[in-house]
Write an enzyme that holds these catalytic residues in place. Structure first.
Site, mmCIF file in Angstrom:
data_model
loop_
_atom_site.group_PDB
_atom_site.id
_atom_site.type_symbol
_atom_site.label_atom_id
_atom_site.label_comp_id
_atom_site.label_asym_id
_atom_site.label_seq_id
_atom_site.Cartn_x
_atom_site.Cartn_y
_atom_site.Cartn_z
ATOM 1 N N ARG A 126 0.837 -1.207 0.000
ATOM 2 C CA ARG A 126 0.000 0.000 0.000
ATOM 3 C C ARG A 126 0.871 1.255 0.000
ATOM 4 O O ARG A 126 0.505 2.269 -0.579
ATOM 5 C CB ARG A 126 -0.952 -0.015 1.206
ATOM 6 C CG ARG A 126 -2.025 -1.096 1.112
ATOM 7 C CD ARG A 126 -3.269 -0.742 1.905
ATOM 8 N NE ARG A 126 -3.030 -0.557 3.313
ATOM 9 C CZ ARG A 126 -3.006 -1.544 4.219
ATOM 10 N NH1 ARG A 126 -3.199 -2.798 3.837
ATOM 11 N NH2 ARG A 126 -2.808 -1.301 5.491
ATOM 12 N N TYR B 122 0.384 4.497 -2.333
ATOM 13 C CA TYR B 122 0.218 5.854 -1.808
ATOM 14 C C TYR B 122 1.232 6.812 -2.435
ATOM 15 O O TYR B 122 0.919 7.965 -2.729
ATOM 16 C CB TYR B 122 0.363 5.865 -0.278
ATOM 17 C CG TYR B 122 -0.667 5.027 0.436
ATOM 18 C CD1 TYR B 122 -1.903 4.757 -0.146
ATOM 19 C CD2 TYR B 122 -0.416 4.502 1.698
ATOM 20 C CE1 TYR B 122 -2.847 3.975 0.504
ATOM 21 C CE2 TYR B 122 -1.359 3.724 2.351
ATOM 22 C CZ TYR B 122 -2.562 3.461 1.753
ATOM 23 O OH TYR B 122 -3.500 2.692 2.397
ATOM 24 N N TYR C 158 -12.813 9.472 0.097
ATOM 25 C CA TYR C 158 -14.045 9.183 0.841
ATOM 26 C C TYR C 158 -13.821 9.383 2.336
ATOM 27 O O TYR C 158 -12.706 9.319 2.836
ATOM 28 C CB TYR C 158 -14.590 7.785 0.527
ATOM 29 C CG TYR C 158 -13.817 6.643 1.119
ATOM 30 C CD1 TYR C 158 -12.784 6.033 0.423
ATOM 31 C CD2 TYR C 158 -14.133 6.157 2.388
ATOM 32 C CE1 TYR C 158 -12.082 4.983 0.970
ATOM 33 C CE2 TYR C 158 -13.435 5.099 2.947
ATOM 34 C CZ TYR C 158 -12.405 4.528 2.236
ATOM 35 O OH TYR C 158 -11.702 3.495 2.793
#
Ligand SMILES: C[S@@+](CC[C@H](N)C(=O)[O-])C[C@H]1O[C@@H](n2cnc3c(N)ncnc32)[C@H](O)[C@@H]1O
Length: 266
Positions: free
Chosen positions: A65, A69, A91
């Site tokens: 991840r 990013y 979100y």
């Protein structure tokens, strides 16, 4: 012309959480990049900004991840460096458990570029509403679940605790729908001595679509490894015990001890 990065949140509920500020930035920016958790929010963003691009394209099964990013941050900064107004819409609240939003702002400012963040409605906000829990009453700690384990954070059993990203405990890659049950057992082994295996925790998922209800599953700690979790699952750990007020501190503050359950105090 100097560029500007505006980071906004789209909230959790696809209908009703998008603030006027977020809407205005999305509609007016030269570039819009987004991470949406549901198709309705994605459609809203693309309706306001037909040129908008999803940052989710950088996710790949098994990819770290952190690498994803970094790719997102670079994608945001490219336009800002070229003098454009770039809106990044994430979100929830864009500054709550969102690494690239903070990183892109930090790096833009370090380069002398303007960068701002507008708040949004986070999953935690929805949890407080749906569980009827007010953090003012007993306090509430919160951790990213892997961080909680790796740094051996010490839970306070007299306060509530929120553990984020429970569905990806111990996994630094992107593997939606694949919770590691062994890692959940490690979590239970950490929590059980403090709370007991029978302590009832809540697996919470705020509804994203208007037709859906919140998931509020009460689960014994010992049963957590066998409980299906998703990337939207958050764990709420209620307190196990009440903490006694300290009479000496109450006296130092000049407070009335009766307010804190001390009988006969002035
Ligand atoms: C990368 S973080 C994003 C959080 C988001 N920025 C916010 O403000 O809520 C993802 C984690 O947020 C929590 N989360 C996201 N959506 C959720 C939902 N619908 N209900 C409950 N928790 C949610 C889960 O803990 C999930 O693993």
């Amino acid at each position: 012309m100097s560029g500007l990065l505006a980071v906004v949140g789209t909230g959790i509920k696809a209908v009703g959480h998008l603030t006027a500020d977020a809407r205005a930035w999305i509609a007016s920016a030269d570039e819009v990049h987004y991470v949406a958790a549901d198709p309705l929010t994605e459609a809203t963003i693309r309706g306001l900004a037909p040129h908008a691009q999803s940052l989710s394209r950088f996710y790949a099964i098994g990819r770290a991840r952190h690498d994803t990013y970094e790719a997102m941050t670079q994608s945001l900064l490219t336009g800002v460096r070229a003098g454009r107004t770039v809106c990044a819409a994430f979100y929830g609240h864009p500054g709550v458990f969102v690494y690239p939003s903070h990183d892109a702002i930090r790096r833009a400012r370090a380069e002398g570029l303007r960068a701002i963040m507008e708040p949004g409605v986070s999953a935690e906000d929805c949890l407080f509403a749906d569980l009827g829990f007010d953090p003012a009453v007993v306090g509430c700690a919160q951790y990213e679940v892997t961080d909680f384990l790796v740094y051996r954070r010490r839970p306070d059993p007299s306060a509530a605790m929120i553990l984020w990203q429970i569905g990806v405990v111990g996994d630094l890659t992107w593997n939606p729908g694949r919770t590691n049950a062994d890692n959940l057992r490690v979590l239970v082994a950490e929590l059980a001595p403090v709370y007991g295996e029978d302590h009832v925790v809540v697996v919470y998922e705020a509804p994203q679509l208007p037709t859906c209800r919140a998931r509020i599953d009460h689960v014994r700690l010992a049963d957590l490894p066998a409980t299906p979790l998703t990337t939207a699952s958050t764990l709420f750990v209620p307190p196990r015990e009440r903490r006694a007020a300290d009479p000496a501190m109450i006296a130092r503050l000049g407070l009335d001890g009766r307010r804190f359950g001390l009988a006969g105090a002035p």
